[in-house]
Design a protein around this motif. Sequence first.
Motif, PDB file in Angstrom:
ATOM      1  N   ASP A  31      -3.686   4.843  -4.133  1.00 15.43           N
ATOM      2  CA  ASP A  31      -3.220   3.804  -3.212  1.00 15.43           C
ATOM      3  C   ASP A  31      -1.734   3.540  -3.384  1.00 15.43           C
ATOM      4  O   ASP A  31      -1.013   3.293  -2.407  1.00 15.43           O
ATOM      5  CB  ASP A  31      -4.004   2.515  -3.439  1.00 15.43           C
TER       6      ASP A  31
ATOM      7  N   ALA B 177      -8.703  -3.637  -4.510  1.00 12.21           N
ATOM      8  CA  ALA B 177      -8.996  -2.293  -4.004  1.00 12.21           C
ATOM      9  C   ALA B 177      -9.496  -1.392  -5.127  1.00 12.21           C
ATOM     10  O   ALA B 177     -10.619  -0.880  -5.074  1.00 12.21           O
ATOM     11  CB  ALA B 177      -7.759  -1.699  -3.340  1.00 12.21           C
TER      12      ALA B 177
ATOM     13  N   ALA C 295      -3.762  -3.524  -4.300  1.00  3.33           N
ATOM     14  CA  ALA C 295      -4.251  -2.167  -4.584  1.00  3.33           C
ATOM     15  C   ALA C 295      -4.804  -2.058  -5.996  1.00  3.33           C
ATOM     16  O   ALA C 295      -5.825  -1.397  -6.220  1.00  3.33           O
ATOM     17  CB  ALA C 295      -3.123  -1.149  -4.381  1.00  3.33           C
TER      18      ALA C 295
ATOM     19  N   SER D 293     -11.979   8.490   3.047  1.00  7.42           N
ATOM     20  CA  SER D 293     -12.469   7.529   2.063  1.00  7.42           C
ATOM     21  C   SER D 293     -13.861   7.903   1.564  1.00  7.42           C
ATOM     22  O   SER D 293     -14.158   7.819   0.369  1.00  7.42           O
ATOM     23  CB  SER D 293     -12.485   6.120   2.665  1.00  7.42           C
TER      24      SER D 293
END
Length: 219
Positions: free
Chosen positions: A202, A121, A117, A174
């Motif tokens: 996240d 990410a 994350a 998203s």
Amino acid sequence: MTPLLPLVAAVFLAGYVLLPLLGVPYAGPLAIVLACATLFTGRRRAGLTLAGLGLARPAPGHTALAAGLALVIGYVAAGVAVLLATQALGWPPPRPGRLAELLPGNLPALLGMLAIAWTTAAFGEELLFRGFLQPRLRTWFGGGRGAALAAVLVQALLFGLAHAYQGRTGMLVSGSIGLGFGLLYLRQRTLWPLVVAHALIDTVGLVTLFLRAPATGTL
């Protein structure tokens, strides 16, 4: 459109589509790593700095305040998207996928996903979609305010599609966050607050799943 944009996009799509077909685990994060490596290599060969990607040295105070603003924008965008999807459109909630099976009560899985994350990410996605793609789309669309807004919309749409594994509602959530972050990046021109906010969003989601441990308390 610069030649580097289609190259980075091709590497990302190849990894995103082909690696799962080959049974490669964590294909999504790996596709992001490959795309970022292609981006950094291409810019280094061209003699370009990281500052052009929104990665100039951060100012701690400004970064903290802007990250707080980005966090609020992200949660408001996500909340509105969830309400629109589930209440107005009748769509099911976002799908967590395999995380719903792997994370509850599983500390090693949580730590591994938190590492992803905060790296591929948060940093990787913000770099590729906001720091790299959005300004290139603006240039491709001809520059100016209208082109800037079109670039924000397109990168948000693509960002939502990249989360198709979360279902229709997940893509809308998203994409909405990507829209808010894109507008903020258009004004701030720095990625660090978005990276921090993305990672925190996240993290909250992952910890929430982790705390949904089985009633037996087993890992």
